[in-house]
Scaffold this motif. Structure first.
Motif, PDB file in Angstrom:
ATOM      1  N   GLN A 182      35.781  20.467 -18.464  1.00 24.64           N
ATOM      2  CA  GLN A 182      37.506  20.689 -18.377  1.00 24.64           C
ATOM      3  C   GLN A 182      37.219  22.261 -16.968  1.00 24.64           C
ATOM      4  O   GLN A 182      38.400  22.724 -17.233  1.00 24.64           O
ATOM      5  CB  GLN A 182      37.921  21.151 -19.865  1.00 24.64           C
ATOM      6  CG  GLN A 182      36.754  22.803 -20.349  1.00 24.64           C
ATOM      7  CD  GLN A 182      37.914  23.470 -21.264  1.00 24.64           C
ATOM      8  OE1 GLN A 182      36.865  23.487 -22.373  1.00 24.64           O
ATOM      9  NE2 GLN A 182      38.791  23.916 -20.967  1.00 24.64           N
ATOM     10  N   LYS A 183      35.572  22.935 -16.781  1.00 24.09           N
ATOM     11  CA  LYS A 183      35.835  23.684 -15.910  1.00 24.09           C
ATOM     12  C   LYS A 183      34.060  23.374 -15.014  1.00 24.09           C
ATOM     13  O   LYS A 183      33.842  22.149 -15.758  1.00 24.09           O
ATOM     14  CB  LYS A 183      35.578  24.733 -17.031  1.00 24.09           C
ATOM     15  CG  LYS A 183      34.274  24.903 -17.633  1.00 24.09           C
ATOM     16  CD  LYS A 183      34.010  26.668 -18.230  1.00 24.09           C
ATOM     17  CE  LYS A 183      32.699  26.932 -19.304  1.00 24.09           C
ATOM     18  NZ  LYS A 183      31.987  26.812 -18.235  1.00 24.09           N
ATOM     19  N   GLY A 184      34.861  24.158 -14.365  1.00 23.45           N
ATOM     20  CA  GLY A 184      33.384  23.583 -12.826  1.00 23.45           C
ATOM     21  C   GLY A 184      31.679  24.704 -13.490  1.00 23.45           C
ATOM     22  O   GLY A 184      31.968  25.161 -14.156  1.00 23.45           O
ATOM     23  N   GLY A 185      30.939  24.247 -12.933  1.00 24.68           N
ATOM     24  CA  GLY A 185      29.328  24.856 -13.336  1.00 24.68           C
ATOM     25  C   GLY A 185      29.093  24.931 -13.603  1.00 24.68           C
ATOM     26  O   GLY A 185      27.936  25.683 -14.290  1.00 24.68           O
ATOM     27  N   VAL A 186      29.095  23.476 -14.961  1.00 27.00           N
ATOM     28  CA  VAL A 186      28.597  23.281 -15.660  1.00 27.00           C
ATOM     29  C   VAL A 186      27.299  21.757 -15.028  1.00 27.00           C
ATOM     30  O   VAL A 186      26.605  21.490 -16.043  1.00 27.00           O
ATOM     31  CB  VAL A 186      28.902  22.613 -17.095  1.00 27.00           C
ATOM     32  CG1 VAL A 186      30.175  23.686 -17.557  1.00 27.00           C
ATOM     33  CG2 VAL A 186      29.698  21.757 -16.178  1.00 27.00           C
ATOM     34  N   GLY A 187      27.723  21.594 -14.308  1.00 32.31           N
ATOM     35  CA  GLY A 187      26.204  20.326 -13.698  1.00 32.31           C
ATOM     36  C   GLY A 187      26.894  19.152 -13.574  1.00 32.31           C
ATOM     37  O   GLY A 187      25.938  18.512 -13.702  1.00 32.31           O
ATOM     38  N   LYS A 188      28.053  18.814 -13.517  1.00 33.12           N
ATOM     39  CA  LYS A 188      28.553  17.647 -13.814  1.00 33.12           C
ATOM     40  C   LYS A 188      27.963  17.025 -12.441  1.00 33.12           C
ATOM     41  O   LYS A 188      27.612  15.349 -12.310  1.00 33.12           O
ATOM     42  CB  LYS A 188      30.016  17.971 -13.325  1.00 33.12           C
ATOM     43  CG  LYS A 188      30.810  16.546 -12.753  1.00 33.12           C
ATOM     44  CD  LYS A 188      32.608  17.066 -13.381  1.00 33.12           C
ATOM     45  CE  LYS A 188      32.811  18.219 -12.059  1.00 33.12           C
ATOM     46  NZ  LYS A 188      33.010  17.575 -10.825  1.00 33.12           N
ATOM     47  N   THR A 189      28.365  17.393 -10.925  1.00 38.32           N
ATOM     48  CA  THR A 189      27.696  16.719  -9.661  1.00 38.32           C
ATOM     49  C   THR A 189      26.605  16.717 -10.062  1.00 38.32           C
ATOM     50  O   THR A 189      25.815  15.780  -9.445  1.00 38.32           O
ATOM     51  CB  THR A 189      28.438  17.647  -8.858  1.00 38.32           C
ATOM     52  OG1 THR A 189      29.716  17.831  -8.628  1.00 38.32           O
ATOM     53  CG2 THR A 189      27.606  17.359  -7.491  1.00 38.32           C
ATOM     54  N   THR A 190      25.691  18.083 -10.271  1.00 36.68           N
ATOM     55  CA  THR A 190      24.563  17.237 -10.739  1.00 36.68           C
ATOM     56  C   THR A 190      23.538  15.853 -11.715  1.00 36.68           C
ATOM     57  O   THR A 190      22.318  15.220 -11.054  1.00 36.68           O
ATOM     58  CB  THR A 190      23.483  18.934 -11.396  1.00 36.68           C
ATOM     59  OG1 THR A 190      23.665  19.782 -10.294  1.00 36.68           O
ATOM     60  CG2 THR A 190      22.191  18.405 -11.201  1.00 36.68           C
ATOM     61  N   THR A 191      24.874  16.316 -11.999  1.00 41.00           N
ATOM     62  CA  THR A 191      24.464  14.867 -13.202  1.00 41.00           C
ATOM     63  C   THR A 191      24.556  13.770 -12.686  1.00 41.00           C
ATOM     64  O   THR A 191      23.373  12.906 -12.530  1.00 41.00           O
ATOM     65  CB  THR A 191      25.107  15.222 -14.510  1.00 41.00           C
ATOM     66  OG1 THR A 191      24.471  16.793 -15.188  1.00 41.00           O
ATOM     67  CG2 THR A 191      23.949  13.638 -15.462  1.00 41.00           C
ATOM     68  N   VAL A 192      25.247  13.916 -12.150  1.00 44.65           N
ATOM     69  CA  VAL A 192      26.230  12.775 -11.398  1.00 44.65           C
ATOM     70  C   VAL A 192      24.836  11.845 -10.484  1.00 44.65           C
ATOM     71  O   VAL A 192      24.504  11.096  -9.921  1.00 44.65           O
ATOM     72  CB  VAL A 192      27.498  12.335 -10.809  1.00 44.65           C
ATOM     73  CG1 VAL A 192      27.095  11.091  -9.623  1.00 44.65           C
ATOM     74  CG2 VAL A 192      28.434  12.392 -11.792  1.00 44.65           C
ATOM     75  N   ASN A 193      24.563  13.097  -9.342  1.00 46.97           N
ATOM     76  CA  ASN A 193      23.457  13.208  -8.060  1.00 46.97           C
ATOM     77  C   ASN A 193      22.130  13.051  -8.604  1.00 46.97           C
ATOM     78  O   ASN A 193      21.318  11.536  -8.429  1.00 46.97           O
ATOM     79  CB  ASN A 193      23.041  14.384  -7.515  1.00 46.97           C
ATOM     80  CG  ASN A 193      22.489  14.968  -5.875  1.00 46.97           C
ATOM     81  OD1 ASN A 193      21.480  13.514  -5.651  1.00 46.97           O
ATOM     82  ND2 ASN A 193      23.061  14.926  -5.261  1.00 46.97           N
ATOM     83  N   ALA A 194      21.455  13.106  -9.834  1.00 48.13           N
ATOM     84  CA  ALA A 194      20.607  12.959 -10.118  1.00 48.13           C
ATOM     85  C   ALA A 194      19.984  11.518 -11.266  1.00 48.13           C
ATOM     86  O   ALA A 194      19.223  10.463 -10.299  1.00 48.13           O
ATOM     87  CB  ALA A 194      19.931  14.297 -11.353  1.00 48.13           C
TER      88      ALA A 194
END
Length: 254
Positions: free
Chosen positions: A10-22
């Motif tokens: 629901q908010k940014g900066g929690v590692g969402k993109t990093t999780t997808v990338n990894a």
């Protein structure tokens, strides 16, 4: 046919993109065919994977049916990707009618047989773009930070998932809650982790055993458009993502 997994917050900066990338990197290294979909108008996943982001066709063109999904795929070192840009934010305003939650599901129909996994990076909100990601997915992963604000957001994210299951995707399953930037020496982090497990248990959803430890090297790798798993293999977070991948396989999410 690809197993489609979305990562939402629901908010940014929690590692969402990093999780997808990894996860894309880990699966790609295991020989799986992986397509990453950037559904965030900020385009951070597109950039971190090394995709071209200027004067190219994006997921916005696919959703608007101006382009076929297959023609928008870019081949990158970590994984194939359909990039995003700021124009994607217009979907919220341009599509207000019936069945707008199925735009992404329809758009992916031409490519889902070409991949083993499709990973969707959703925007840091719970609007129509996130609902589209959920409507197209089989599983959803919910990242959070070990702080009180992320803890409060678990129930809100769950409510959106539950709404999608009741209205447009009854087969959607919650893979689990993933704690990012965890410090096992922090008393607060341990307390938040324990509370998160209690909240998740009450909602009937799992918290992954694996927590991703904090590491500046992960951010460095993404800013340099490097493969997270190759940039520095000794980093604890890289080992954690490998463990997470195994846990996801164990749980049947992958």
């Amino acid at each position: 046919m690809a197993r489609i997994i979305s990562v939402i917050t629901q908010k940014g900066g929690v590692g969402k993109t990093t999780t997808v990338n990894a996860l894309a990197a880990m699966l790609n290294k295991s020989g799986r065919r992986v397509l990453a979909i950037d559904m965030d108008p900020q385009g951070n996943l597109s950039f971190s994977l090394g995709a071209e982001i200027e004067d190219v066709h994006t997921i916005c063109d696919v959703i608007k049916k101006d382009m076929n999904a297959l023609d928008c795929i870019q081949r990158c070192n970590t994984a194939d990707v359909i990039p995003s840009d700021v124009l994607l934010s217009s979907i919220e305003l341009d599509y207000t009618g019936k069945n707008r939650e199925f735009l992404l599901r329809e758009a992916l129909s031409d490519v889902k047989n070409l991949y083993d996994y499709i990973l969707i990076d959703s925007p840091p909100s719970l609007g129509v773009l996130t609902v589209n990601a959920l409507a197209a997915s089989k599983y959803v992963i919910m990242p959070m930070l070990p702080d009180i604000f992320s803890l409060q957001g678990i129930a809100k994210v769950y409510d959106v998932i539950d709404h999608v299951r009741q209205t447009c995707n009854p087969k959607l399953e919650i893979g689990g809650v993933l704690v990012n930037r965890y410090n096992k020496r922090s008393k607060l982090h341990k307390e938040v982790m324990g509370t998160a497990q209690l909240v998740a248990r009450k909602l009937g959803i799992p918290v992954f055993r694996t927590a991703i430890r904090n590491s500046p090297a992960i951010s460095e790798a993404q800013s340099l458009q490097c493969d997270i798993t190759e940039y520095n293999r000794r980093v604890a977070a890289v080992r954690d993502f490998k463990t997470l991948t195994n846990e996801l396989i164990e749980r049947g999410v992958l």
